[in-house]
Scaffold this motif. Structure first.
Motif, PDB file in Angstrom:
ATOM      1  N   PRO A 264       0.854  -1.184   0.000  1.00 35.25           N
ATOM      2  CA  PRO A 264       0.000   0.000   0.000  1.00 35.25           C
ATOM      3  C   PRO A 264       0.896   1.243   0.000  1.00 35.25           C
ATOM      4  N   PRO A 265       0.632   2.207  -0.872  1.00 34.25           N
ATOM      5  CA  PRO A 265       1.502   3.383  -0.977  1.00 34.25           C
ATOM      6  C   PRO A 265       1.785   4.063   0.361  1.00 34.25           C
ATOM      7  N   ARG A 266       0.816   4.086   1.254  1.00 34.48           N
ATOM      8  CA  ARG A 266       1.012   4.834   2.493  1.00 34.48           C
ATOM      9  C   ARG A 266       2.110   4.272   3.380  1.00 34.48           C
ATOM     10  N   ILE A 267       2.422   3.003   3.220  1.00 36.29           N
ATOM     11  CA  ILE A 267       3.495   2.444   4.047  1.00 36.29           C
ATOM     12  C   ILE A 267       4.673   1.934   3.218  1.00 36.29           C
ATOM     13  N   ALA A 268       4.651   2.179   1.910  1.00 33.75           N
ATOM     14  CA  ALA A 268       5.728   1.694   1.048  1.00 33.75           C
ATOM     15  C   ALA A 268       6.998   2.525   1.261  1.00 33.75           C
ATOM     16  N   PRO A 269       8.128   1.865   1.489  1.00 32.21           N
ATOM     17  CA  PRO A 269       9.387   2.607   1.639  1.00 32.21           C
ATOM     18  C   PRO A 269       9.674   3.461   0.415  1.00 32.21           C
ATOM     19  N   ILE A 270       9.418   2.878  -0.758  1.00 33.76           N
ATOM     20  CA  ILE A 270       9.540   3.623  -2.011  1.00 33.76           C
ATOM     21  C   ILE A 270       8.176   3.580  -2.670  1.00 33.76           C
ATOM     22  N   GLN A 271       7.615   4.746  -2.941  1.00 37.03           N
ATOM     23  CA  GLN A 271       6.278   4.779  -3.545  1.00 37.03           C
ATOM     24  C   GLN A 271       6.339   4.758  -5.062  1.00 37.03           C
ATOM     25  N   VAL A 272       7.375   5.397  -5.586  1.00 38.18           N
ATOM     26  CA  VAL A 272       7.530   5.486  -7.033  1.00 38.18           C
ATOM     27  C   VAL A 272       8.980   5.207  -7.389  1.00 38.18           C
ATOM     28  N   VAL A 273       9.194   4.294  -8.333  1.00 33.67           N
ATOM     29  CA  VAL A 273      10.545   4.093  -8.820  1.00 33.67           C
ATOM     30  C   VAL A 273      10.598   4.576 -10.266  1.00 33.67           C
ATOM     31  N   ILE A 274      11.641   5.340 -10.562  1.00 31.93           N
ATOM     32  CA  ILE A 274      11.815   5.809 -11.937  1.00 31.93           C
ATOM     33  C   ILE A 274      12.916   4.981 -12.584  1.00 31.93           C
TER      34      ILE A 274
ATOM     35  N   LYS B 134       9.553  14.481  -5.510  1.00 31.07           N
ATOM     36  CA  LYS B 134       9.989  14.588  -4.122  1.00 31.07           C
ATOM     37  C   LYS B 134       9.388  15.837  -3.493  1.00 31.07           C
ATOM     38  N   LYS B 135       9.354  16.892  -4.295  1.00 27.70           N
ATOM     39  CA  LYS B 135       8.803  18.159  -3.833  1.00 27.70           C
ATOM     40  C   LYS B 135       7.327  18.042  -3.502  1.00 27.70           C
ATOM     41  N   SER B 136       6.607  17.184  -4.248  1.00 31.43           N
ATOM     42  CA  SER B 136       5.189  17.018  -3.904  1.00 31.43           C
ATOM     43  C   SER B 136       4.999  15.932  -2.846  1.00 31.43           C
ATOM     44  N   GLY B 137       6.084  15.587  -2.162  1.00 30.22           N
ATOM     45  CA  GLY B 137       5.942  14.715  -0.995  1.00 30.22           C
ATOM     46  C   GLY B 137       5.918  13.236  -1.298  1.00 30.22           C
ATOM     47  N   VAL B 138       6.355  12.870  -2.514  1.00 31.31           N
ATOM     48  CA  VAL B 138       6.338  11.460  -2.889  1.00 31.31           C
ATOM     49  C   VAL B 138       7.691  10.827  -2.553  1.00 31.31           C
ATOM     50  N   ARG B 139       7.665   9.618  -1.996  1.00 31.81           N
ATOM     51  CA  ARG B 139       8.920   8.895  -1.753  1.00 31.81           C
ATOM     52  C   ARG B 139       9.334   8.229  -3.065  1.00 31.81           C
ATOM     53  N   VAL B 140      10.339   8.824  -3.703  1.00 31.66           N
ATOM     54  CA  VAL B 140      10.695   8.409  -5.056  1.00 31.66           C
ATOM     55  C   VAL B 140      12.150   7.959  -5.103  1.00 31.66           C
ATOM     56  N   TYR B 141      12.418   6.965  -5.942  1.00 30.86           N
ATOM     57  CA  TYR B 141      13.787   6.497  -6.119  1.00 30.86           C
ATOM     58  C   TYR B 141      14.091   6.415  -7.607  1.00 30.86           C
ATOM     59  N   LEU B 142      15.188   7.049  -7.991  1.00 28.42           N
ATOM     60  CA  LEU B 142      15.629   7.007  -9.385  1.00 28.42           C
ATOM     61  C   LEU B 142      16.669   5.905  -9.514  1.00 28.42           C
ATOM     62  N   ASP B 143      16.320   4.862 -10.235  1.00 30.43           N
ATOM     63  CA  ASP B 143      17.200   3.693 -10.335  1.00 30.43           C
ATOM     64  C   ASP B 143      18.154   3.864 -11.521  1.00 30.43           C
ATOM     65  N   GLN B 144      19.302   4.486 -11.247  1.00 30.73           N
ATOM     66  CA  GLN B 144      20.252   4.709 -12.352  1.00 30.73           C
ATOM     67  C   GLN B 144      21.404   3.706 -12.340  1.00 30.73           C
ATOM     68  N   ARG B 145      21.195   2.570 -11.701  1.00 34.64           N
ATOM     69  CA  ARG B 145      22.247   1.554 -11.693  1.00 34.64           C
ATOM     70  C   ARG B 145      22.549   1.101 -13.124  1.00 34.64           C
ATOM     71  N   GLU B 146      23.816   0.952 -13.421  1.00 34.63           N
ATOM     72  CA  GLU B 146      24.199   0.605 -14.791  1.00 34.63           C
ATOM     73  C   GLU B 146      24.316  -0.885 -15.018  1.00 34.63           C
ATOM     74  N   GLU B 147      24.440  -1.615 -13.908  1.00 39.81           N
ATOM     75  CA  GLU B 147      24.717  -3.041 -14.067  1.00 39.81           C
ATOM     76  C   GLU B 147      23.469  -3.877 -14.339  1.00 39.81           C
ATOM     77  N   TYR B 148      22.311  -3.246 -14.297  1.00 39.91           N
ATOM     78  CA  TYR B 148      21.089  -3.998 -14.575  1.00 39.91           C
ATOM     79  C   TYR B 148      20.366  -3.423 -15.780  1.00 39.91           C
ATOM     80  N   THR B 149      19.718  -4.319 -16.522  1.00 40.58           N
ATOM     81  CA  THR B 149      18.934  -3.868 -17.659  1.00 40.58           C
ATOM     82  C   THR B 149      17.578  -3.364 -17.146  1.00 40.58           C
ATOM     83  N   PRO B 150      16.920  -2.552 -17.958  1.00 39.02           N
ATOM     84  CA  PRO B 150      15.601  -2.072 -17.536  1.00 39.02           C
ATOM     85  C   PRO B 150      14.647  -3.218 -17.185  1.00 39.02           C
TER      86      PRO B 150
END
Length: 482
Positions: free
Chosen positions: A286-296, A320-336
């Motif tokens: 559930p978004p309200r308790i998710a450590p990461i709500q949105v992954v890009i 992030k500014k609108s209060g969303v817990r967001v993570y940008l996954d820019q790791r290079e070692e994994y494919t999309p």
RNA sequence: CGGGGCGUAGCGCAGCCCGGUUAGCGCGCUGCGUUCGGGACGCAGAGGUCGUGGGUUCAAAUCCCACCGCCCCGACCA
């Protein structure tokens, strides 16, 4: 096109072996791991973060209703623990004892708290003298040890974390009011934060807390049709005040024993979330308790670091500014593709994909974890659209769980049918019951089902007890449970 | 605590019956390169007290005993 089964190759399907599925999710998502001592687990950062979100939502509600946090000791002198007869009897089999300090044997054994009524009672007797000291509304966040025979990560571990409220009141009525207020608070919390619909009601004598006058509880239905007790609120009456001498001078200047309540919810809730919402691909948080709500997930093609990453970074900052817990996954070692599957397993509610086509058109692809639905949204709209989407996911998870519970809650009057349903479909069974312990015991013996709660309705029930065919004054929800 | 199953590399497993070189496989991990819109590929590597302790034997992952842990099904509980 990708076949469904490619996504799920890591996890045993839920339908094949629910227990295995559950444990695999816990470990593969790095929520928790087994510790060297039997029945004990390490709560890893991802699992702990879920717990922290649960804590903060609960803590806020507890404070909003006038309670203050405090902290009481881990150890309880044996003599304190033994004061309330029913309480001792209930907890003795699962208490861990400290018998030695350093190299010295202790004169009196110390119990590692299985719950804190005893230690708190002994302190309250010192603090409470007058009706002016009441009500006393204290909550503590603590760890608890119960030496359980059968353990399961989050659901039942030897040590667990919880909050326990302990309140003292002038009158029986006020204590009852407090008990019901917390029951309602727990239900609201479970449903809005965890997206788990719960039944609430009173426990039978058999199931009530050791030492309570009455126990009320909320019960959720897990994905395998078994019930899980998710929170309890006890009216302790004067049981503890009498043995701990918690007395006060009332408004008429007579000495009275105080009226108490206690109530708790624990890290078990983390397990409830997994078992209520998870699917064959893993967690659905559930978004309200998710450590990461949105992954890009930027689509890493060609010179993506120059062409895509800046846009993705800007999007992340905006969210992030609108209060969303967001993570940008820019790791290079994994494919999309790998990242998609990985974040799905970890239950992240919403994924945003940005590739060259999206950058060109000023869009991103949004993929919901709950439904799998994909849609292209303009980058400008996302800071508004994402919070709305998250709310929609939260609501949908609740509604799916509610549909499941409705489909698995049955009114039954015939005992043969009762047995058949418990055996084949499980779920909640609402049945007429005479109120006798003997019938309850026999039903448990014969079907492994117990009374989860007796609903709090004023309505009179017609009909006869499902087991003994005496007149039934009430109905009760039965289920097999954890 | 009863009944059943399992413990071999981070994960999943083979080897064990019928004891015998340096204990294997897949995934993962490390390095380099090519890749990247749904779990990429090549080459080169690292990684093991075979759950723990005893015993039998010239020799034990393998046989015997004890213990520990995990899972499932029951008896007890957030």
């Amino acid at each position: 096109m990708i076949k469904e089964d490619r996504r799920v190759k890591q996890i045993t399907p839920k339908s094949e072996d629910f227990s295995k599925w559950y444990v695999e999710i816990i470990r593969k998502t790095e929520m928790a791991d087994y510790a060297p001592v039997k029945g004990m687990m390490v709560i890893r950062p991802y699992g702990y973060s879920i717990w922290e979100h649960i804590q903060s939502g609960l803590d806020r509600r507890i404070k909003e209703t006038g309670h203050s946090n405090a902290y009481f000791p881990l150890f309880i002198p044996e003599s304190s623990l033994q004061k309330e007869a029913e309480h001792v009897e209930g907890f003795t089999p699962e208490v861990a004892w400290v018998t030695q300090g350093g190299t010295e044997e202790l004169e009196e054994r110390l119990a590692v708290r299985p719950t804190s009524e005893a230690i708190i009672g002994s302190m309250y007797s010192k603090w409470i003298k007058s009706y002016r000291d009441l009500p006393l509304l204290i909550n503590q966040w603590a760890n608890i040890v119960r030496w359980e025979k059968v353990t399961r990560p989050f659901i039942r571990t030897t040590e667990f974390l919880w909050q326990e409220g302990h309140t003292v009141h002038e009158t029986a009525e006020e204590a009852q009011e407090e008990t019901m207020k917390i029951l309602a608070l727990y239900k609201e919390f479970a449903e809005t934060e965890l997206a788990i619909p719960v039944l609430s009601g009173i426990k039978s004598d058999r199931e009530k807390f050791a030492g309570a006058e009455a126990t009320y509880a909320i019960e959720g239905l897990m994905g395998d049709g078994k019930a899980l007790q998710m929170g309890t609120s006890h009216n302790l009456g004067q049981h503890f005040s009498k043995v701990f001498q918690i007395r006060f001078e009332d408004r008429e200047q007579t000495l009275q024993y105080a009226w108490q309540t206690s109530w708790g919810m624990s890290t078990r809730l983390v397990g409830a979330v997994v078992m209520s919402h998870g699917d064959d691909s893993g967690l659905r948080l559930p978004p309200r308790i998710a450590p990461i709500q949105v992954v890009i997930v930027p689509i890493s093609i060609g010179d993506w670091k120059e062409t895509i990453l800046p846009t993705a970074g800007k999007l992340a900052a905006g969210l992030k500014k609108s209060g969303v817990r967001v993570y940008l996954d820019q790791r290079e070692e994994y494919t999309p593709g790998w990242k998609f599957a990985d974040w799905e397993m970890r239950g992240v509610p919403l994924r945003l994909e940005i590739g060259p086509r999206d950058v060109k058109s000023g869009q991103a692809v949004a993929v919901r974890r709950d439904t799998g639905a994909k849609e292209s949204l303009s980058l400008d709209s996302l800071p508004q659209a994402v919070p709305e989407l998250l709310q929609s996911i939260q609501d949908n998870l609740f509604n799916q769980a509610l549909d499941f519970r409705r489909a698995n809650t049955r009114s039954v009057c015939d005992y043969e049918e009762f047995k058949k349903v418990i055996e084949t479909k499980r779920g909640f069974l609402l049945v007429p019951w005479c109120g006798d312990r003997a019938c309850e015991d026999k039903i448990k013996e014969e079907t492994m089902a117990t009374i989860r709660v007796i609903p709090l309705t004023e309505e009179k029930t017609e009909g006869v007890c499902i087991r003994c065919e005496k007149k039934a004054g009430q109905q009760a929800y039965f289920a097999r449970s954890y």
